[in-house]
Scaffold this motif. Structure first.
Motif, PDB file in Angstrom:
ATOM      1  N   GLN A 371       0.915  -1.092  -0.008  1.00 26.57           N
ATOM      2  CA  GLN A 371       0.562   0.002   0.347  1.00 26.57           C
ATOM      3  C   GLN A 371       0.860   1.234  -0.365  1.00 26.57           C
ATOM      4  O   GLN A 371       0.419   2.445  -0.870  1.00 26.57           O
ATOM      5  N   ASP A 372       1.600   1.508   0.661  1.00 21.19           N
ATOM      6  CA  ASP A 372       2.645   2.489   1.216  1.00 21.19           C
ATOM      7  C   ASP A 372       4.024   3.174  -0.769  1.00 21.19           C
ATOM      8  O   ASP A 372       3.886   3.676  -0.667  1.00 21.19           O
ATOM      9  N   PRO A 375       2.343   2.678  -6.780  1.00 25.28           N
ATOM     10  CA  PRO A 375       3.229   4.818  -7.677  1.00 25.28           C
ATOM     11  C   PRO A 375       1.147   5.070  -7.795  1.00 25.28           C
ATOM     12  O   PRO A 375       1.541   5.732  -8.864  1.00 25.28           O
ATOM     13  N   VAL A 376      -0.213   4.378  -7.391  1.00 23.92           N
ATOM     14  CA  VAL A 376      -1.619   4.635  -7.520  1.00 23.92           C
ATOM     15  C   VAL A 376      -1.608   4.585  -6.331  1.00 23.92           C
ATOM     16  O   VAL A 376      -1.912   4.206  -5.380  1.00 23.92           O
ATOM     17  N   GLY A 377      -2.818   6.091  -6.264  1.00 21.46           N
ATOM     18  CA  GLY A 377      -3.709   5.982  -4.700  1.00 21.46           C
ATOM     19  C   GLY A 377      -4.340   4.962  -4.903  1.00 21.46           C
ATOM     20  O   GLY A 377      -5.189   5.077  -6.158  1.00 21.46           O
ATOM     21  N   LEU A 378      -4.730   4.607  -3.521  1.00 20.69           N
ATOM     22  CA  LEU A 378      -5.918   3.126  -2.888  1.00 20.69           C
ATOM     23  C   LEU A 378      -6.521   3.997  -1.935  1.00 20.69           C
ATOM     24  O   LEU A 378      -6.013   5.171  -0.977  1.00 20.69           O
ATOM     25  N   ASN A 391      -4.149   5.228   0.684  1.00 20.82           N
ATOM     26  CA  ASN A 391      -2.843   5.682   1.146  1.00 20.82           C
ATOM     27  C   ASN A 391      -1.981   6.462   1.018  1.00 20.82           C
ATOM     28  O   ASN A 391      -2.192   7.428  -0.062  1.00 20.82           O
ATOM     29  N   PRO A 392      -0.383   5.834   0.949  1.00 14.21           N
ATOM     30  CA  PRO A 392       0.805   7.996   1.058  1.00 14.21           C
ATOM     31  C   PRO A 392       0.301   8.248   0.326  1.00 14.21           C
ATOM     32  O   PRO A 392       0.400   9.126  -0.373  1.00 14.21           O
ATOM     33  N   SER A 402      -1.273  13.895   6.215  1.00 15.58           N
ATOM     34  CA  SER A 402      -1.758  13.114   6.584  1.00 15.58           C
ATOM     35  C   SER A 402      -3.507  12.402   6.491  1.00 15.58           C
ATOM     36  O   SER A 402      -4.404  12.998   6.148  1.00 15.58           O
ATOM     37  N   GLU A 403      -3.482  11.443   6.567  1.00  8.51           N
ATOM     38  CA  GLU A 403      -4.696   9.825   6.169  1.00  8.51           C
ATOM     39  C   GLU A 403      -5.696  11.249   6.690  1.00  8.51           C
ATOM     40  O   GLU A 403      -7.023  11.650   6.288  1.00  8.51           O
ATOM     41  N   GLU A 404      -5.480  11.208   8.226  1.00 11.25           N
ATOM     42  CA  GLU A 404      -6.729  11.693   9.442  1.00 11.25           C
ATOM     43  C   GLU A 404      -6.869  13.347   8.509  1.00 11.25           C
ATOM     44  O   GLU A 404      -8.099  13.328   8.512  1.00 11.25           O
ATOM     45  N   GLU A 405      -6.501  13.773   8.060  1.00 11.40           N
ATOM     46  CA  GLU A 405      -6.246  15.298   7.500  1.00 11.40           C
ATOM     47  C   GLU A 405      -7.715  15.276   6.315  1.00 11.40           C
ATOM     48  O   GLU A 405      -8.772  15.573   5.509  1.00 11.40           O
ATOM     49  N   MET A 406      -7.386  13.745   4.968  1.00 13.97           N
ATOM     50  CA  MET A 406      -7.771  13.885   3.939  1.00 13.97           C
ATOM     51  C   MET A 406      -9.313  13.153   4.823  1.00 13.97           C
ATOM     52  O   MET A 406     -10.367  13.487   3.676  1.00 13.97           O
ATOM     53  N   ILE A 407      -9.364  12.198   4.965  1.00 15.99           N
ATOM     54  CA  ILE A 407     -10.654  11.799   5.619  1.00 15.99           C
ATOM     55  C   ILE A 407     -11.559  12.822   5.786  1.00 15.99           C
ATOM     56  O   ILE A 407     -13.301  12.595   6.214  1.00 15.99           O
TER      57      ILE A 407
END
Length: 891
Positions: A371-372, A375-378, A391-392, A402-407
């Protein structure tokens, strides 16, 4: 009777050993330290003197180099002549070529009005001070405005008059060799003193720490190196009283610490010798300890339940240790058996759990690594738009931290068009997957991006919830490349169009000029036969004027197609604009009203074709803005005097007299973002097929080359105003009366060669009427054969350049091989490879461009025969400049 406690002999021996070792090491290290420290100070002082001398020689060499170059500039005849005739560009070119800035030295020439060539460096503004200039004509002055800059001033003389000044500036800080030399000085640096502090010359940073101690070079002694803490010592330089060598004792302190380290390492063998001696003494004591240790190891290795024998222990310390060990071993044996059984069970459980944990950890590590690093956003989101996982790469694509900010952000908000999200959700009504869908998104900062999206519906078997799993790939760069490729293809097609137009125009111009030449020649012959002042003569003269206008039209077409050079000449704008107005009125729709206000005459230095291009392009754009509803097109021409500190029209517009051409329309206007790009090549707001986007960029290029500026002001719904400022020429009144051209004749024999029969017939009549003997030929090969047979018959040869079988250049070479002294005149309708220079190279005396009048032809023939012909280019330049002087840009 109570037994006496045995003494501790080991304590006594250890104490004596350490006392002896410490005393011996202290004596040796102190003696060596005192001796070596004095030697290091003397060596440091010697190195400092050497580096100081090296720096002094380096700076003296650079100052001598700068002074020598200033004397060379002072005596340079080219620069003196440039100042005398005010050819400032030539001065700057000579300085850049012969005296470029090098190794910290920069050279300038200052004119008497304060201008510098080349322009001053920002760091050298101080030399603009006129008080630094020499007060006498033969004097050379030098000054050091600040510690790292030294300037030389020398007058440039013409007899006893000062034309200007040669200036040389040497900047220690700008000299890379000086910087390299100072960086190699280790503990030394070059500093200068301000009113409050010491400043490093290389980095311009003030020195930190206590105030340095100043000293003269001759008084430097070893005792002065004993500076407290991070203090430094300033050594004066008698050749440069404003500069000091800053010497800190950092290197000395480092060497002293290294010396102490070496002395300590030297004392280690002494310590080992003393310890060996002590070991012999302690040997007897350690025998008992060895026996105790061996017994203990035997019990540990064999597991025998036995105790250590206390009867063989002689000293109290070892006796207490043996008894304590026996008591501990007794308790350990009791608990060891219980722990063995318990430990055996625990080991089995731990091993089972460890195997399970390793398997889980390996599986989780593989999944997270995939996942990290992919080279593709999941991502995973719920059907109501909530983002559950990213994923990163997904986080990086959208610019979040960060993931929290995007969620926390609704995924719908990431779509550039919200309708696209609704459209995708509608598709899932009939399908459970979507592949290769290219969509436009918004990053966190609002910038747009393109992504290729793959989506699929998945169900959770435990909870029964539905999710949307997706993968997104950033294809923004690919989209940009595709757009750029489209733009490049458009530009390439436009370039091919212009090249084809140029080729077509060149081909037409050659034949058309030949036709015009024949027509104008026959008309002039008819004028000779016409009754003076009759209608026939007037009609023929009008025809000749029309042919001359057609000639100018051909030249305009060639200029527009980049097939001929632009020739600037003094040009009165008023008649040129009136001629354009007649053309515009016939081409613009009747719904557009044209109003003109031309105030006075305005003479500029330009090519008429360029002025036509400016007016036609601006007026065509204005009509396009008013073509739907009609409107008013206003064209104004007036004189404007730009004063210093007046109108803000750009840094290139100097004060002086200008002609302002204003084109104003009442069309729809332009928004600010369009105004910013209207001068970009290939940018257009017109529909495809109606414009190339080159009009305004061409106008701006012409205006810039004429030394003017173009200014635009537009408001949506109110129209647009274009103001063009062009520098004018002031007409110098003269009493000379212009003489009309005369027609010259003669009796010489002329061989005329041209592949056009009408032209040979016309020239035959024209030159015969002037008294010349003429032998015309349409074939250059036949003409050459005749000339080879009778080379002395002819006094002059006139030949066309572009002919079948043999060109005019080839014919000229063959003729001059036979008679090198025979004058030859070449003619051409149009050929971009033909010019006066190439014609002179083959031996021709003159090059004439068709069509031309009888006066021009007869004058050229007479001048060539008399040996007084001059280049038409030189004549034209003299004619253009004579009677005018610049009226703008006098600053």
């Amino acid at each position: 009777m109570r037994m006496r406690k045995p003494p501790s002999f080991g304590r006594f021996l250890l104490t004596m050993v350490f006392l002896l070792e410490g005393l011996s090491l202290a004596i040796v290290i102190s003696f060596l330290f005192a001796m070596l420290d004095r030697s290091m100070k003397q060596e440091l002082i010697s190195k400092t003197h050497v580096k100081q001398a090296e720096l002094r020689l380096f700076i003296t060499d650079r100052l001598n180099y700068t002074n020598t170059r200033v004397e060379e500039i002072r005596s340079n005849n080219n620069i003196r002549i440039g100042l005398l005739i005010e050819m400032h560009s030539k001065i700057a070119e000579n300085l850049r070529t012969l005296y470029p800035p090098t190794r910290g030295s920069s050279f300038y020439v200052r004119t008497l009005d304060g201008q510098f060539f080349p322009p001053l460096n920002d760091h050298h503004r101080f030399i603009d001070d006129s008080t630094l200039l020499p007060s006498r004509s033969g004097e050379v002055t030098q000054t050091s405005v600040d510690p790292h800059t030294y300037a030389y001033f020398a007058p440039i003389l013409q007899h006893d008059n000062i034309l200007g000044h040669a200036v040389g500036v040497y900047d220690l800080h700008a000299d890379p060799n000086c910087t390299k030399l100072l960086k190699a000085f280790d503990n030394l640096s070059l500093v200068y003193k301000t009113e409050t502090q010491w400043v490093d010359l290389l980095s311009h940073r003030p020195l930190s720490g206590p105030a340095p101690k100043e000293t003269e070079e001759a008084s430097l002694s070893p005792d002065q190196l004993d500076l407290p803490g991070s203090s430094a010592l300033q050594i004066g330089m008698k050749e440069f009283p404003s500069l000091f060598l800053n010497m800190d004792n950092r290197q000395y302190r480092q060497q002293r610490r290294a010396m102490v380290t070496r002395l300590v390492l030297l004392g280690i063998p002494i310590f080992l010798l003393t310890f060996a001696f002590s070991f012999l003494i302690l040997k007897r004591v350690t025998n008992a300890l060895d026996a105790l240790a061996k017994n203990a190891l035997h019990i540990a290795d064999t597991g025998e339940h036995s105790n250590l024998d206390t009867s063989r222990v002689r000293h109290a310390e070892f006796l207490y240790l043996t008894k304590a060990f026996n008591k501990v071993m007794a308790k350990v044996r009791e608990q060891t058996d219980d722990l063995k059984n318990t430990n055996k069970k625990l080991q089995q459980q731990i091993e089972e759990r460890r195997q399970i944990a390793l398997a889980l950890q390996e599986s989780e590590s593989q999944l997270r690594s995939l996942q990290d690093n992919i080279p593709v956003g999941l991502f995973r989101k719920s059907t109501d738009g909530r983002l559950l996982f990213a994923n990163p790469k997904m986080i990086a694509i959208f610019g979040y931290e960060s993931e929290e900010e995007m969620i926390d952000v609704d995924f719908r908000q990431r779509f550039y068009y919200h309708q696209q999200y609704d459209h995708i959700m509608d598709k899932f009504e009939t399908s459970d997957s979507i592949q290769n869908l290219e969509l436009r998104f918004k990053r966190k900062d609002g910038t747009p991006m393109w992504g290729s999206v793959h989506l699929k519906i998945s169900d959770d078997p435990k909870s029964g919830d539905r999710y949307i799993d997706g993968a997104i790939q950033d294809i923004t760069d690919r989209k940009k490349i595709e757009n750029e490729n489209q733009k490049l293809e458009t530009q390439l097609r436009q370039t091919h169009k212009m090249e084809a137009l140029g080729t077509l125009a060149g081909g037409i111009a050659h034949d058309f000029n030949n036709i015009l030449f024949a027509i104008i020649g026959f008309c002039e012959l008819a004028i000779e036969d016409a009754v003076p002042e009759s209608d026939q003569e007037k009609n023929l003269e009008e025809a000749v004027a029309c042919i001359q206008r057609a000639t100018e039209l051909v030249r305009q077409i060639l200029t527009f197609a980049r097939q001929t050079d632009v020739v600037k000449q003094p040009l009165n704008l008023t008649p040129i604009m009136k001629e354009n107005f007649r053309l515009l009125r016939a081409t613009l729709p009747t719904t557009i009203d044209i109003r003109t206000m031309l105030k006075g005459d305005h003479t500029i230095l330009a090519d008429p074709t360029q002025v036509h291009q400016i007016i036609i392009n601006l007026c065509t754009n204005a009509s396009h803005a008013m073509r739907k509803k009609g409107g008013l097109l206003t064209i104004e021409l007036e004189k404007v005097d730009i004063q210093p500190g007046g109108e803000e029209l750009g840094p290139r517009l100097k004060h002086g007299a200008y002609a302002r051409l204003r084109v104003k329309d009442s069309g729809h206007g332009m928004p600010p973002e369009t105004i910013e790009r209207i001068f970009d090549p290939y940018y257009t707001t017109k529909p495809q097929g109606e414009g190339t986007g080159m009009g305004l960029s061409v106008v701006q290029g012409i205006v810039n080359r004429l030394g003017g500026v173009i200014w635009v002001d537009s408001t949506l719904g109110k129209g647009t105003i274009f103001d063009i400022y062009l520098p004018t020429l002031e007409v110098i009144k003269t009493d000379k009366k212009h003489e009309t051209k005369s027609v010259y004749g003669g009796k010489e024999h002329i061989l005329f060669v041209d592949d056009e029969p009408p032209i040979t017939r016309m020239i035959s009549q024209t030159l015969s009427n002037l008294g010349y003997q003429l032998t015309p030929y349409n074939s250059p090969v036949e003409a050459l054969k005749l000339f080879q047979s009778f080379p002395e018959r002819f006094d002059l040869v006139i030949s066309d350049v572009t002919m079948p079988q043999m060109t005019g250049y080839e014919l000229t070479r063959e003729i001059l091989k036979i008679r090198p002294d025979l004058p030859v005149i070449l003619c051409t309708g149009y050929d971009k490879s033909v010019n006066e220079e190439s014609a002179l190279d083959v031996g021709a005396r003159a090059l004439l461009y068709k069509p031309l009048t009888r006066q021009d032809l007869s004058a050229t023939i007479r001048n060539v025969l008399n040996g007084s012909y001059k280049s038409t280019t030189i004549q034209q330049d003299d004619r253009n400049i004579e009677g005018y002087r610049a009226g703008a840009g006098k600053a």
